[in-house]
Design a protein around this motif. Sequence first.
Motif, PDB file in Angstrom:
ATOM      1  N   ILE A  91       0.838  -1.206   0.000  1.00 57.64           N
ATOM      2  CA  ILE A  91       0.000   0.000   0.000  1.00 57.64           C
ATOM      3  C   ILE A  91       0.866   1.246   0.000  1.00 57.64           C
ATOM      4  CG2 ILE A  91      -1.648   1.338   1.372  1.00 57.64           C
ATOM      5  CD1 ILE A  91      -2.842  -1.325   2.311  1.00 57.64           C
ATOM      6  N   ALA A  92       1.924   1.234   0.820  1.00 61.93           N
ATOM      7  CA  ALA A  92       2.825   2.393   0.895  1.00 61.93           C
ATOM      8  C   ALA A  92       3.528   2.618  -0.442  1.00 61.93           C
ATOM      9  CB  ALA A  92       3.848   2.188   2.006  1.00 61.93           C
ATOM     10  N   LYS A  93       3.899   1.526  -1.139  1.00 57.90           N
ATOM     11  CA  LYS A  93       4.558   1.678  -2.441  1.00 57.90           C
ATOM     12  C   LYS A  93       3.612   2.283  -3.474  1.00 57.90           C
ATOM     13  CE  LYS A  93       6.273  -2.359  -3.472  1.00 57.90           C
ATOM     14  NZ  LYS A  93       7.074  -3.354  -4.235  1.00 57.90           N
ATOM     15  N   VAL A  94       2.360   1.865  -3.443  1.00 58.86           N
ATOM     16  CA  VAL A  94       1.375   2.431  -4.369  1.00 58.86           C
ATOM     17  C   VAL A  94       1.159   3.916  -4.089  1.00 58.86           C
ATOM     18  CG1 VAL A  94      -1.044   2.360  -5.073  1.00 58.86           C
ATOM     19  CG2 VAL A  94       0.208   0.229  -4.760  1.00 58.86           C
ATOM     20  N   ASP A  95       1.027   4.270  -2.803  1.00 60.92           N
ATOM     21  CA  ASP A  95       0.849   5.679  -2.434  1.00 60.92           C
ATOM     22  C   ASP A  95       2.052   6.512  -2.838  1.00 60.92           C
ATOM     23  OD1 ASP A  95      -1.581   5.032  -1.382  1.00 60.92           O
ATOM     24  OD2 ASP A  95      -0.908   4.953   0.697  1.00 60.92           O
ATOM     25  N   GLU A  96       3.239   5.925  -2.704  1.00 60.98           N
ATOM     26  CA  GLU A  96       4.456   6.642  -3.071  1.00 60.98           C
ATOM     27  C   GLU A  96       4.503   6.910  -4.568  1.00 60.98           C
ATOM     28  OE1 GLU A  96       9.324   6.136  -2.623  1.00 60.98           O
ATOM     29  OE2 GLU A  96       7.975   4.485  -2.133  1.00 60.98           O
ATOM     30  N   SER A  97       4.077   5.928  -5.359  1.00 55.37           N
ATOM     31  CA  SER A  97       4.090   6.099  -6.816  1.00 55.37           C
ATOM     32  C   SER A  97       3.078   7.135  -7.274  1.00 55.37           C
ATOM     33  CB  SER A  97       3.808   4.759  -7.504  1.00 55.37           C
ATOM     34  OG  SER A  97       2.506   4.305  -7.194  1.00 55.37           O
ATOM     35  N   ARG A  98       2.004   7.337  -6.500  1.00 56.88           N
ATOM     36  CA  ARG A  98       0.978   8.305  -6.879  1.00 56.88           C
ATOM     37  C   ARG A  98       1.424   9.747  -6.628  1.00 56.88           C
ATOM     38  NH1 ARG A  98      -4.357   5.383  -4.196  1.00 56.88           N
ATOM     39  NH2 ARG A  98      -4.621   3.757  -5.775  1.00 56.88           N
ATOM     40  N   GLU A  99       2.434   9.921  -5.781  1.00 60.03           N
ATOM     41  CA  GLU A  99       2.834  11.284  -5.428  1.00 60.03           C
ATOM     42  C   GLU A  99       3.499  12.008  -6.591  1.00 60.03           C
ATOM     43  OE1 GLU A  99       5.241  10.813  -2.014  1.00 60.03           O
ATOM     44  OE2 GLU A  99       3.572  10.713  -0.631  1.00 60.03           O
ATOM     45  N   GLY A 100       4.064  11.258  -7.536  1.00 59.86           N
ATOM     46  CA  GLY A 100       4.692  11.887  -8.692  1.00 59.86           C
ATOM     47  C   GLY A 100       6.048  12.468  -8.344  1.00 59.86           C
ATOM     48  N   ALA A 101       6.596  13.230  -9.278  1.00 59.36           N
ATOM     49  CA  ALA A 101       7.922  13.806  -9.105  1.00 59.36           C
ATOM     50  C   ALA A 101       7.915  14.881  -8.032  1.00 59.36           C
ATOM     51  CB  ALA A 101       8.420  14.389 -10.421  1.00 59.36           C
ATOM     52  N   VAL A 102       8.931  14.842  -7.196  1.00 59.26           N
ATOM     53  CA  VAL A 102       9.048  15.846  -6.143  1.00 59.26           C
ATOM     54  C   VAL A 102       9.677  17.117  -6.707  1.00 59.26           C
ATOM     55  CG1 VAL A 102      10.074  16.346  -3.905  1.00 59.26           C
ATOM     56  CG2 VAL A 102       9.231  14.061  -4.403  1.00 59.26           C
ATOM     57  N   ILE A 103      10.663  16.948  -7.574  1.00 64.51           N
ATOM     58  CA  ILE A 103      11.383  18.082  -8.151  1.00 64.51           C
ATOM     59  C   ILE A 103      11.044  18.198  -9.634  1.00 64.51           C
ATOM     60  CG2 ILE A 103      13.652  19.012  -8.715  1.00 64.51           C
ATOM     61  CD1 ILE A 103      13.024  19.201  -5.813  1.00 64.51           C
ATOM     62  N   GLN A 104      10.673  19.389 -10.056  1.00 61.58           N
ATOM     63  CA  GLN A 104      10.397  19.645 -11.464  1.00 61.58           C
ATOM     64  C   GLN A 104      11.200  20.860 -11.918  1.00 61.58           C
ATOM     65  OE1 GLN A 104       6.182  19.215 -12.728  1.00 61.58           O
ATOM     66  NE2 GLN A 104       5.737  18.972 -10.550  1.00 61.58           N
ATOM     67  N   ILE A 105      11.689  20.799 -13.139  1.00 62.95           N
ATOM     68  CA  ILE A 105      12.524  21.880 -13.675  1.00 62.95           C
ATOM     69  C   ILE A 105      11.647  22.861 -14.440  1.00 62.95           C
ATOM     70  CG2 ILE A 105      14.457  22.442 -15.185  1.00 62.95           C
ATOM     71  CD1 ILE A 105      15.548  19.648 -14.683  1.00 62.95           C
ATOM     72  N   LEU A 106      11.679  24.113 -14.023  1.00 55.20           N
ATOM     73  CA  LEU A 106      10.935  25.166 -14.717  1.00 55.20           C
ATOM     74  C   LEU A 106      11.761  25.707 -15.884  1.00 55.20           C
ATOM     75  CD1 LEU A 106       8.478  27.016 -14.911  1.00 55.20           C
ATOM     76  CD2 LEU A 106       9.620  28.567 -13.312  1.00 55.20           C
ATOM     77  N   ASP A 107      12.979  26.140 -15.593  1.00 48.76           N
ATOM     78  CA  ASP A 107      13.896  26.653 -16.627  1.00 48.76           C
ATOM     79  C   ASP A 107      15.234  25.944 -16.479  1.00 48.76           C
ATOM     80  OD1 ASP A 107      12.120  28.594 -17.675  1.00 48.76           O
ATOM     81  OD2 ASP A 107      12.535  29.886 -15.961  1.00 48.76           O
ATOM     82  N   ALA A 108      15.598  25.134 -17.453  1.00 50.54           N
ATOM     83  CA  ALA A 108      16.903  24.474 -17.420  1.00 50.54           C
ATOM     84  C   ALA A 108      18.001  25.505 -17.671  1.00 50.54           C
ATOM     85  CB  ALA A 108      16.965  23.369 -18.466  1.00 50.54           C
ATOM     86  N   ALA A 109      19.150  25.306 -17.051  1.00 51.60           N
ATOM     87  CA  ALA A 109      20.266  26.244 -17.207  1.00 51.60           C
ATOM     88  C   ALA A 109      20.804  26.200 -18.634  1.00 51.60           C
ATOM     89  CB  ALA A 109      21.374  25.907 -16.217  1.00 51.60           C
TER      90      ALA A 109
END
Length: 265
Positions: free
Chosen positions: A227-245
Motif C-alpha cells: 500500500i505504501a509503495k502504491v501511495d508513493e508512486s501516486r505522489e509523482g515527481a518531487v522536483i520539477q525543472i521550470l527553466d533548465a540552465a
Amino acid sequence: GAVGGIKNPAEQFIAYMKSVTVQDALIERFSLLERYDVKTKTDARLALTVSVRVVSGKDGLISVEVDDKDPKFAADLANAHVEELGKLLSKLATTEAQQRRLFFEKQLAVAKDKLIQSEIELKATGVSGGVLKSNPASAVAAVAGLQAEITSQEVKLGAMRGYLAESAPEFKQALTELTNLKSQLSKQEKDSPAISVKTVQGDYISKFREFKYNETLFELFAKQFEIAKVDESREGAVIQILDAAQPPERKSKPKKAMIAIIATL
C-alpha cells in the motif's frame, strides 16, 4: 515541509543541494579536483561553494547560479545540481508515503527472518499436524492471528506518531481498531480450550502458535508495504525543472564599465 515547521519547503531542498553527499557526487562527476587545481575534496567543496549560489525566492522557486570561465560548463554544473538532488531524494524518505514505505520495508525484513526461524523450529519438533485434534490447533491459529494483528496495529500506530498528531482522525481510527482487536483476543483466549505444553504435542502447539503468529505478521506487513509503495508512486515527481540552465550569452564579470569608472575617478 509545512508539517515539519519549515516556513518554505524549498529551504530543505537547498540544504540537500549544499550537502556533502551532493557536492562529492558533483566533484566525482566533473573531476573538480583537477579543474579547481586542488588536492583534497575539502578544498574542492570550498571552491564549489564559492562558485555556486543556490537561493529561494518568495515564490518558492529555487535558482541555481554557477560562475565559471566556461559558459557551457557553468550550465552543465547548474543542471547537475538538480539531477543529483533527484538521485538523493530517491534514497531518502521525505514524504509521508516514503516514510511508511521505508518503515514497513524494515519491519517486513525482520518479520521474514522470524518466520523462517519459527518454521525451522516447528519442523524440528518432529510432530505432524495430523497428530493433533482439529479444535486445539484451530484455536491456537486464531489466537496467534489476533496477536499478530495487534502487533501490526501497534507498529502502525508507532509509525503514525512520526507524521500525525494524536488528535488526527486517522490516528484515532487506528487506535479504535487496536482496542477492538485486543477485546477480540481477550474473548478468544477465554473461549479457547486449555492446552497443555508439558507433552510433545504441547511443544508442537507452542511452536505452531509461534509460526502462525509470525506468518500472519509477515502477511500484514507485506500488505502495508505494498500500500505504501502504491501511495508513493501516486505522489509523482518531487522536483520539477521550470527553466533548465543555458550557457550564458554575456559574461557576468569582470564588470569592465565599473572598473573603467572607478579607474577614472
